[in-house]
Write a protein that holds these residues in place. Structure first.
Motif, short mmCIF file in Angstrom:
data_model
loop_
_atom_site.label_atom_id
_atom_site.label_comp_id
_atom_site.label_asym_id
_atom_site.label_seq_id
_atom_site.Cartn_x
_atom_site.Cartn_y
_atom_site.Cartn_z
N ARG A 191 0.85 -1.19 0.00
CA ARG A 191 0.00 0.00 0.00
C ARG A 191 0.89 1.24 0.00
O ARG A 191 1.99 1.23 0.58
N TRP A 250 0.87 5.92 -0.79
CA TRP A 250 0.09 7.13 -1.03
C TRP A 250 0.87 8.12 -1.87
O TRP A 250 2.09 8.20 -1.81
N ARG A 273 -2.95 12.56 -4.01
CA ARG A 273 -4.14 11.86 -3.50
C ARG A 273 -3.93 11.52 -2.02
O ARG A 273 -3.92 10.34 -1.64
N ARG A 284 -6.34 8.96 -0.20
CA ARG A 284 -6.66 7.66 -0.77
C ARG A 284 -5.54 6.64 -0.55
O ARG A 284 -4.37 6.90 -0.84
N LEU A 309 -3.72 3.59 -1.80
CA LEU A 309 -3.53 2.98 -3.11
C LEU A 309 -2.86 1.61 -2.95
O LEU A 309 -1.97 1.44 -2.11
N GLU A 347 -4.43 0.27 -7.81
CA GLU A 347 -5.86 0.49 -7.62
C GLU A 347 -6.11 1.35 -6.38
O GLU A 347 -5.31 1.36 -5.44
N ASP A 348 -7.24 2.05 -6.41
CA ASP A 348 -7.70 2.81 -5.25
C ASP A 348 -8.41 1.85 -4.30
O ASP A 348 -9.40 1.23 -4.67
N ARG A 360 -1.30 6.87 7.02
CA ARG A 360 -0.73 6.94 5.67
C ARG A 360 0.71 6.41 5.72
O ARG A 360 1.51 6.85 6.54
N LEU A 379 -6.53 5.51 -12.25
CA LEU A 379 -7.29 5.67 -11.00
C LEU A 379 -8.57 6.45 -11.19
O LEU A 379 -9.61 6.10 -10.61
N ASP A 380 -8.57 7.48 -12.00
CA ASP A 380 -9.80 8.25 -12.23
C ASP A 380 -10.79 7.44 -13.04
O ASP A 380 -12.00 7.55 -12.85
N GLU A 423 -11.15 4.17 -12.83
CA GLU A 423 -11.76 3.25 -11.86
C GLU A 423 -12.87 3.95 -11.09
O GLU A 423 -13.93 3.36 -10.87
N GLU A 424 -12.63 5.19 -10.69
CA GLU A 424 -13.60 5.91 -9.89
C GLU A 424 -14.89 6.15 -10.69
O GLU A 424 -15.99 6.02 -10.16
#
Length: 339
Positions: A226, A228, A232, A235, A237, A249-250, A285, A333-334, A336-337
């Motif tokens: 994971r 960051w 972002r 989030r 990641l 991925e988010d 984080r 990432l955007d 996916e959102e």
């Protein structure tokens, strides 16, 4: 495909089963679960033996349903591995369709990707001795010891892992592998195999990390964790790479980005993981990435990733300045959102 029901002495039934909607998970839910429920009345132990392209998580989660909960309990998830093929397959960048192992038409998953998930989700691993070469067995054991060091490994012709006991809930199994709570390996060196852990607190510069991705994933066989990005900060990641194929991925918000009231809705495993990583200012984080491969250069990987962190001067500029950075990860990432 064919569903075969057998007991210790004989085959009791063979039935042709069509993939429901072309989906393995749907077929498990619509065919396997009802069949196991029917068999539960006369059996103290049921074993669902899946074919090699099925990921056990989808089956375990299908079994943890209202229809089956009072009659069935998952007590073990075992993955059987061939000592000759496993160390090779985990490094192969072939799609399942290219090696004739796709679960359904249109299956675009990679062989190594599926194998890694089968290994890391399991509560026990069984190794077949292949051609009887002890070197194959020892190499496979060494690789497994790096990929999933907490999972028991047994030989097929030796004592079996414990398969009875308390129920394993789907959320407990998931917590072992999901990015926010994953039980990641530690630094280790075994002969020619190396696992390198990189753990930092400062945010990553998205453009510099993006430039380093190819080198990071081609140097190692398996990496995950994971992280960051400065662009972002709220989030979490997820990094997942195997055999040169990488996915970013988010995985949802960091707990530090949530209001205190929302913590009551968070699982105990997630709260515990956050507490272990908690630091002043940044909260939970963290940069926590793990790389495994042959003879990895720990110093080189650390130096490369450290160069992707914000400099002290960039860190002091704050989130308003970070938001203006170019973010090459936005294309993935955007999307996916929006989806």
């Amino acid at each position: 495909m064919e569903r075969v029901v057998r007991d210790a002495s004989r085959i009791r039934d063979r039935t042709d089963v069509r993939l429901a909607h072309g989906c393995v998970t749907c077929t498990v839910r619509e065919d396997l679960v009802p069949e196991l429920v029917r068999q539960a009345a006369s059996a103290s132990l049921l074993i669902a033996d899946l074919w090699d392209s099925v990921e056990p998580r989808s089956v375990a989660e299908a079994l943890d349903c209202e229809e089956a909960r009072d009659l069935l309990r998952v007590t073990a998830v075992l993955t059987a591995l061939d000592a000759v093929h496993m160390p090779v397959d985990i490094a192969r960048a072939d799609r399942l369709s290219e090696v004739g192992r796709q679960a359904a038409q249109g299956d675009q998953r990679y062989l190594a990707e599926v194998l890694a998930r089968q290994i890391e989700y399991a509560t026990g691993l069984m190794v077949h001795g292949g051609d009887g070469d002890e070197g194959d067995v020892e190499l496979t054991r060494a690789v497994l010891g790096h990929l999933t060091p907490l999972t028991p490994v047994a030989l097929v012709d030796g004592p079996l892992p414990e398969v009875t006991g308390a129920a394993l809930r789907a959320e407990e199994l998931a917590a072992r592998v999901d990015p926010p709570t994953a039980q990641l390996p530690c630094d280790a060196v075994t002969d020619e195999i190396t696992t390198v852990v990189w753990h930092r607190l400062r945010p990553l510069h998205p453009d510099r990390l993006f430039e380093a991705v190819d080198e990071l994933v081609t140097e190692s066989v398996r990496s995950r964790g994971r992280f960051w990005l400065a662009t972002r900060p709220e989030r979490l990641l997820a990094w997942d790479a195997v055999a040169g194929v990488v996915s970013v991925e988010d995985a949802g918000p960091w707990l530090a980005a949530l209001p205190d009231a929302a913590w009551e809705l968070i699982s105990p495993a997630r709260r515990m993981a956050a507490a272990l990583d908690w630091a002043p200012t940044v909260g939970d984080r963290v940069q926590h990435l793990v790389f495994t491969g042959p003879e990895l250069d720990r110093e080189r990987i650390h130096t490369l990733l450290d160069s992707c962190l914000l400099t002290p001067e960039e860190s002091l500029a704050g989130p308003a300045a970070w938001a203006a950075y170019d973010d090459p990860f936005a294309a993935v990432l955007d999307l996916e959102e929006i989806a």
